[in-house]
Design an enzyme around this catalytic site. Structure first.
Site, PDB file in Angstrom:
ATOM      1  NE  ARG A   1     109.185  99.337  53.834  1.00 38.58           N
ATOM      2  CZ  ARG A   1     110.157 100.239  53.830  1.00 38.58           C
ATOM      3  NH1 ARG A   1     110.965 100.345  54.865  1.00 38.58           N
ATOM      4  NH2 ARG A   1     110.350 101.013  52.796  1.00 38.58           N
TER       5      ARG A   1
ATOM      6  CB  THR B   1     100.808 100.570  57.752  1.00 38.04           C
ATOM      7  OG1 THR B   1     101.310  99.353  57.168  1.00 38.04           O
ATOM      8  CG2 THR B   1      99.314 100.681  57.478  1.00 38.04           C
TER       9      THR B   1
ATOM     10  CG  ASP C   1     111.997  97.797  46.058  1.00 36.69           C
ATOM     11  OD1 ASP C   1     112.358  96.596  45.981  1.00 36.69           O
ATOM     12  OD2 ASP C   1     110.905  98.127  46.544  1.00 36.69           O
TER      13      ASP C   1
ATOM     14  CG  ASP D   1     110.873  96.966  42.544  1.00 43.89           C
ATOM     15  OD1 ASP D   1     110.193  95.924  42.508  1.00 43.89           O
ATOM     16  OD2 ASP D   1     110.413  98.084  42.817  1.00 43.89           O
TER      17      ASP D   1
HETATM   18  C1  PRP Z   1     112.137  95.145  51.567  1.00 50.13           C
HETATM   19  C2  PRP Z   1     113.371  94.425  52.052  1.00 50.13           C
HETATM   20  C3  PRP Z   1     112.988  94.078  53.462  1.00 50.13           C
HETATM   21  C4  PRP Z   1     112.161  95.264  53.888  1.00 50.13           C
HETATM   22  C5  PRP Z   1     113.032  96.155  54.728  1.00 50.13           C
HETATM   23  O1  PRP Z   1     111.155  94.252  51.217  1.00 50.13           O
HETATM   24  O2  PRP Z   1     113.710  93.313  51.279  1.00 50.13           O
HETATM   25  O3  PRP Z   1     112.254  92.876  53.592  1.00 50.13           O
HETATM   26  O4  PRP Z   1     111.775  95.950  52.691  1.00 50.13           O
HETATM   27  O5  PRP Z   1     112.291  97.190  55.254  1.00 50.13           O
HETATM   28  P1  PRP Z   1     111.965  97.298  56.819  1.00 50.13           P
HETATM   29  O6  PRP Z   1     113.232  97.044  57.538  1.00 50.13           O
HETATM   30  O7  PRP Z   1     111.486  98.726  56.956  1.00 50.13           O
HETATM   31  O8  PRP Z   1     110.887  96.307  57.135  1.00 50.13           O
HETATM   32  P2  PRP Z   1     109.765  94.704  50.570  1.00 50.13           P
HETATM   33  O9  PRP Z   1     108.740  94.909  51.625  1.00 50.13           O
HETATM   34  O10 PRP Z   1     109.988  95.858  49.624  1.00 50.13           O
HETATM   35  O11 PRP Z   1     109.305  93.412  49.791  1.00 50.13           O
HETATM   36  P3  PRP Z   1     109.990  92.659  48.540  1.00 50.13           P
HETATM   37  O12 PRP Z   1     111.249  91.984  49.051  1.00 50.13           O
HETATM   38  O13 PRP Z   1     108.951  91.674  48.154  1.00 50.13           O
HETATM   39  O14 PRP Z   1     110.296  93.664  47.467  1.00 50.13           O
HETATM   40  N1  URA Z   2     113.456  98.102  51.301  1.00 54.93           N
HETATM   41  C1  URA Z   2     114.275  98.248  50.231  1.00 54.93           C
HETATM   42  O1  URA Z   2     114.280  97.408  49.317  1.00 54.93           O
HETATM   43  N2  URA Z   2     115.074  99.311  50.193  1.00 54.93           N
HETATM   44  C2  URA Z   2     115.108 100.248  51.157  1.00 54.93           C
HETATM   45  O2  URA Z   2     115.884 101.214  51.066  1.00 54.93           O
HETATM   46  C3  URA Z   2     114.243 100.078  52.262  1.00 54.93           C
HETATM   47  C4  URA Z   2     113.425  98.989  52.311  1.00 54.93           C
END
Ligand code: PRP
Ligand code: URA
Length: 209
Positions: free
Chosen positions: A104, A108, A200, A203
């Site tokens: 994400r 944006t 997160d 993380d």
């Molecule tokens: C997080 C999570 C989802 C997304 C959810 O991933 O694992 O994929 O955010 O948010 P949304 O519903 O608003 O799209 P992130 O983009 O942080 O990537 P990562 O899993 O690599 O940490």
């Molecule tokens: N992605 C995450 O990992 N946590 C949140 O709360 C939202 C998006």
């Protein structure tokens, strides 16, 4: 309207509460995601079709129920969806696993695709998309659209924590896709993080910051 399943099982709720706690270690967080995914797999696969087969027990011949051979593919959304794969595979060991890489964009808040590798026969399989967090719904909606564009029809989405905004987005964009989640939270904050959420997920699973 898509089907929406919220898991109220006490074991799942207890484990979700530990997951949310900021003092839970990376090791424990990973173990909990594994355990919750395993428990959820049981219910997510409830509608797998059965067929009958004649078998010999040590004392008699009988007709017994076995899975009808409908095949499953798990598709975690990278990165955080990876944490749910092994728990699901513990219950559905013959599933194949595809991967979709999306992150994400922090400015944006829109999903950006960076990787995709799917099993060759995926269109013949029931596909279970995995991501612990359903926040705005942008990532999961894009991943599901991506699969539909490749001819996949039979899709379920499984997450741990959802926000009302994400549920609404998925129900609007993909009313044919049932959504399974362990907790429905209050709202998103200004950075589109789920409140109260767990922070997160990627993380916390991988110990990055
Ligand atoms: C997080 C999570 C989802 C997304 C959810 O991933 O694992 O994929 O955010 O948010 P949304 O519903 O608003 O799209 P992130 O983009 O942080 O990537 P990562 O899993 O690599 O940490
Ligand atoms: N992605 C995450 O990992 N946590 C949140 O709360 C939202 C998006």
């Amino acid at each position: 309207m898509a089907q929406f399943f919220l898991f109220d099982h006490p074991l799942i709720q207890h484990k979700i509460s530990i997951l949310r706690d900021k003092n839970t270690s990376t090791k424990e967080f990973r173990e909990l995601v594994h355990e919750i995914s395993m428990l959820m797999a049981y219910e997510v696969t409830r509608d797998l079709p059965l067929t009958e087969k004649v078998i010999e027990t040590p004392v008699a011949t009988t007709t017994a129920k076995v899975l009808a051979g409908k095949k499953v593919a798990l598709v975690p959304i990278l990165r955080a969806g990876l944490g749910m794969v092994d728990g699901m595979l513990a219950i559905i060991p013959s599933a194949k696993v595809g991967h979709i890489g999306l992150y994400r964009d922090p400015n944006t808040l829109k999903p950006v695709e960076y990787y995709c590798k799917l099993p060759e026969d995926i269109t013949e399989r029931e596909v279970i998309v995995l991501d612990p967090m359903l926040a705005t719904g942008g990532s999961s909606s894009a991943a599901i659209q991506f699969l539909k564009d490749r001819g996949i029809k039979n899709i379920k989405f499984v997450c741990l924590i959802s926000a009302p905004e994400g549920i609404e987005r998925l129900q609007n964009d993909h009313p044919d896709v049932p959504v399974f989640c362990a907790a429905k939270d209050e709202r998103l904050n200004d950075h589109a993080y789920i409140i109260p959420g767990l922070g997160d997920a990627g993380d916390r699973l991988f110990g990055t910051n």
